[in-house]
Design an enzyme around this catalytic site. Sequence first.
Site, short mmCIF file in Angstrom:
data_model
loop_
_atom_site.label_atom_id
_atom_site.label_comp_id
_atom_site.label_asym_id
_atom_site.label_seq_id
_atom_site.Cartn_x
_atom_site.Cartn_y
_atom_site.Cartn_z
N GLU A 72 10.00 0.27 5.43
CA GLU A 72 10.21 -0.64 4.30
C GLU A 72 11.64 -0.61 3.79
O GLU A 72 12.22 -1.65 3.46
CB GLU A 72 9.24 -0.33 3.16
CG GLU A 72 7.79 -0.71 3.44
CD GLU A 72 7.03 0.36 4.23
OE1 GLU A 72 7.64 1.41 4.54
OE2 GLU A 72 5.84 0.14 4.54
N HIS A 141 -2.92 2.68 -3.01
CA HIS A 141 -3.06 1.31 -2.47
C HIS A 141 -3.64 0.36 -3.51
O HIS A 141 -4.23 -0.65 -3.15
CB HIS A 141 -4.00 1.31 -1.26
CG HIS A 141 -3.41 1.91 -0.02
ND1 HIS A 141 -3.20 3.25 0.12
CD2 HIS A 141 -2.99 1.34 1.15
CE1 HIS A 141 -2.67 3.49 1.33
NE2 HIS A 141 -2.54 2.35 1.95
#
Lengths: 335, 349
Positions: A72, A141
């Site tokens: 990322e 998450h």
Amino acid sequence: MSTETGTTHGKSTETMTVREAIREAMREEMQRDEDVFLMGEDVGLFGGVFDVSNGLLEDFGEERVKDTPISEAGFLGAGVGAAATGSRPIVEIMFSDFMGVAMEQTMNQMAKMRYMFGGKTEMPITVRTTEGGGMGAASQHSGTVHTWFAHFPGIIAVAPGTPAAAKGLLKSAIRSDDPVFFFENKMIYEQSGEVPTDPDFTLPIGEANVEREGDDVTVIATQRLVGESLQAAEELDSELSVEVIDLRSLYPLDTETIVDSLEKTGRVIIADESPISYGTHAEVMARLMENGFYSLDAPPERIGVPDTHIPFSPSLEQEVLPSAADVTAAIRRLT
Amino acid sequence: MVSIDIETEDGQKEALRRMMLIRSFDDTAGTLFADGEIPGFVHLYIGEEGVGVGACAALEPDDYITSTHRGHGHCIAKGLEPQSMMAELYGKRDGYCNGKGGSMHIADVDAGMLGANGIVGAGPPLATGAALSAAQKDEDRVALAFFGDGAVAQGQVHEAINLAATWDLPAIFLVENNQFGEGTPVEKQHNLENLSETAEAYDIPGFTIDGMDITAVYEAVQEARERARNGDGPTFIEADTYRFRGHFEGDQQPYREDDDIQEWQSRCPIDSFASRLVDAGVMTDDEVESLRAEVDEEIAAAAEYAQNADEPDPTEAYDDMYAVSVPELTMFAGRSVRADGGSPTNTDQ
Ligand SMILES: Cc1ncc(C[n+]2csc(CCOP(=O)(O)OP(=O)(O)O)c2C)c(N)n1
Ligand SMILES: [Mg+2]
């Protein structure tokens, strides 16, 4: 802001889900402008873990729908570099919790470059990322982190609550010459609604939308809580007239629409899934206080996650995730 | 002393049993997930058992490990109890994390298991830190980080290795190269032929080994541990392996062929180790089968225990945020619509 203003609604609409609306927005913008491309983890062959980009690889090929390594920091940063040099990347960060590993390029490069360089660069990058609990996906998450980005000068942050808003805002985000974070609540991908089919349909960033008119109390909601608030409003319909606003754009924030509503109803609830303290709620409330203090008939209320992380066990997760019941309870307290 | 001495016959049987336990646990977890019993999502370790068990066998009981989203196997290999693990998968109060973590966050810090992890690549820095604290306290402990081939693309993994290498810390970096990161094959994620070549950049030893062979893993980790405890710093090990199931349960797997799966399945780490033990006269076929049955029974009992265990009380959602108590949490807990059986309350009005 250099975002194009929205056109008026095209004549025809189509029923689609939030997922389809986002996919269509990307498809149309990639057709319209060949500088637009999508990159992220498993966005191509796999179609995205939430199936959002399914089919785009077939339509646009590997050069424009790029599967990345699990990096990322690297690929979001590459998006910043590409945006500074004439491309229009859409970068997907699978879960917004993973922004933890990509914050440097966001805070110090993406957000600051235009200003630091005296306005000599554009930063036409769109970062799409998912937020929210409700899947039993546990703390790493399920976060709702959009306040960080709305707070950070130099970044535009939007968080749609309906399919039409998703499509119109994403198209504006992609066309924007500023960096836009586009927050997708993962629990509303299946929610469907009417969406204009006109490829020129866009919605202006910076405008909230009154989803339901009412006189007694205003609920200013975001994302999943727009639907939950509409449900609460329906259930109370025989007793109370509840106005529901989809805030849509976190920064810039549509002060006018929310203050107008406060002036009408005198009572406000802010429903947003971010943690309550120092959250999006606080900024909305401050705008109301600054601009509509004397219209308040009762202290405003905040609905959000009660300063915890999102726990795994469904019985715990349900406890901390705001829902229609919380909106109803708040309305009862205020009226 | 190693955790399981697989040079002895008893150790070999125990290693086989651990691998079977993992297989049975994950087979069961997959079924229960498909039946809607287990919420969230689960990532199964089936096919990779030789890596986890081989590595943890070679570690000493006090050593640390860090794990991944695919962590059930590491937990069992490190000696965690299947029943408390299963309870965690169910989100029950008796689970390792009292229901707060689930499949992706099982941890038992006292047992040296520093947690499964939902963030790809987050384990190695933690292992470097555990190795640092062991070194600072002059303890004979090492820290081993399990991570996937996909995680090798993460910046923080490289920073952690560089730090451990520069400071000669007692760490072991063990890549489980199961050929995919989610749906993306390893060759689309990395330019290196062998991920162990990464070691060269940090001037530490690096090896690629057969992760389907538990003894190869055991030997490599034993050597790495020796090096670590002698103050010679970290080792990078790449274990070639394969996940027999999808990335997560429910994965349609458009990215690979059945033939490939079958080819790797023919090298199953459990079957191949079992037949080696039979060939060597350590066990008979019947003994292997009855061990399998015994393990299946243990896991079935663990599942039953978990099903019947207590749900956490909703108010427990506000626990464990801080070491101290903060008024915010008390205030918000009191405001919950569920705080007094559903009727709305607001303690601060
Ligand atoms: C920082 C971060 N990025 C992305 C993900 C989503 N994700 C979860 S597992 C996974 C693949 C990991 O591949 P690998 O490291 O090879 O482990 P494997 O699943 O193969 O065991 C991805 C991309 C994540 N959890 N964390
Ligand atoms: Mg992998």
